[in-house]
Design an enzyme around this catalytic site. Structure first.
Site, PDB file in Angstrom:
ATOM      1  CG  ASP A  64      -0.275  -0.456   2.515  1.00 57.60           C
ATOM      2  OD1 ASP A  64       0.966  -0.431   2.585  1.00 57.60           O
ATOM      3  OD2 ASP A  64      -0.992  -0.836   3.454  1.00 57.60           O
ATOM      4  CG  ASN A 132      -8.883  -1.646  11.946  1.00 58.46           C
ATOM      5  OD1 ASN A 132      -7.973  -2.295  11.430  1.00 58.46           O
ATOM      6  ND2 ASN A 132      -9.343  -0.526  11.410  1.00 58.46           N
ATOM      7  CG  HIS A 134      -5.810  -2.411   8.698  1.00 60.59           C
ATOM      8  ND1 HIS A 134      -5.900  -1.204   9.349  1.00 60.59           N
ATOM      9  CD2 HIS A 134      -4.481  -2.654   8.597  1.00 60.59           C
ATOM     10  CE1 HIS A 134      -4.695  -0.755   9.625  1.00 60.59           C
ATOM     11  NE2 HIS A 134      -3.807  -1.615   9.186  1.00 60.59           N
ATOM     12  CD  GLU A 139      -8.587   0.875   7.769  1.00 60.78           C
ATOM     13  OE1 GLU A 139      -8.633  -0.044   8.614  1.00 60.78           O
ATOM     14  OE2 GLU A 139      -7.850   1.873   7.910  1.00 60.78           O
TER      15      GLU A 139
END
Ligand code: GLP
Length: 251
Positions: A64, A132, A134, A139
């Site tokens: 990313d 979380n 990801h 996400e």
């Protein structure tokens, strides 16, 4: 899924480096990650390179990149991967591939990156996991069939990453280009690492929870060749039937 609880973060890095070494020497394409998690792996690879391993023919592909940071910003993932990975293992800069987060047309840059990865094929993908759940910047809400695209970053992710921007949340970009879940799962092998109690819930959800968009990392369970390397703290919320922590690791 093969789950190993390594006694220390350094040992986890060594184990992961072992899984990447052969492909790097063979000049294959490996997928690389940013954040704190891969650093012990890069340390271990740098040691191997100093001891004579030749990684010059390999190529590396980032998961990313932030959208909107100026190209010369030290916290772009291209700059980070140059500094923490490529320059330390003797990988040619021309062989480090990162989505173009400074492109005028970010959607186009994402689509181009998807095509380039599909054409090359990733032998091993190194992954961290967000608190979380990801992976990359996929996400919660990211679908199993998602491809490389522009995404909005979750508030929690931006807060977690503010430490790389001198704690200034307003400096953290709000968007990124990320490989999609499907893009990541196309790699022939996945090596996923996590350490510390802050990752324990994400690890438990990804290993033992339902598979679904609420925890994009859970989709790795649908891949046939996954090595998960975690430390005792990250393993602390797994049920004992899933994984046994070796005694020496628990001490
Ligand atoms: C970041 C990256 C991910 C990384 C994750 C965990 O935001 N985009 O690729 O795996 O979050 O980061 P860390 O390793 O610093 O905990």
């Amino acid at each position: 899924m093969n789950i190993v609880v390594a006694p220390t973060v350094e040992a986890a890095g060594e184990l992961a480096a072992e899984l990447l070494d052969e492909q790097l020497r063979a000049g294959e394409a490996i997928g690389v990650a940013t954040g704190s998690t891969p650093l012990p792996v890069y340390d271990a690879l740098a040691r191997r390179q100093r001891d004579g391993a030749d990684y010059a023919r390999a190529s590396a592909w980032a998961l990313d990149e932030y959208v909107g940071l100026p190209a010369e910003h030290p916290q772009t993932y291209r700059a980070t991967l140059r500094r923490e990975f490529a320059s330390r293992i003797g990988l040619l800069d021309a062989n480090l591939h990162v989505p173009d987060g400074a492109a005028e047309d970010a959607q186009r840059a994402a689509a181009d990156y998807e095509s380039a990865i599909a054409a090359r094929g990733i032998a091993v993908q190194l992954l961290g996991v967000g608190a979380n759940g990801h992976i990359g910047f996929n996400e919660p809400g990211s679908a199993a069939d998602s491809l490389t695209r522009v995404v909005d970053l979750a508030e929690r992710t931006r807060r977690d990453n503010a430490r790389f921007f001198e704690g200034r949340l307003e400096e953290v970009p709000t968007r990124a280009i990320t490989q999609g879940v499907a893009t990541i799962l196309r790699a022939r092998r996945l090596v996923l690492l996590a350490y510390g109690v802050a990752k324990a819930d994400a690890v438990a959800a990804l290993v033992e929870g339902a598979i679904g968009v609420h925890c994009p990392a859970s989709f790795v369970r649908e891949h046939g060749d996954v090595h998960m390397i975690i430390d005792p703290a990250a393993a602390s919320r797994l049920s004992s039937t899933t994984v046994r922590i070796p005694e020496e690791a628990a001490r």
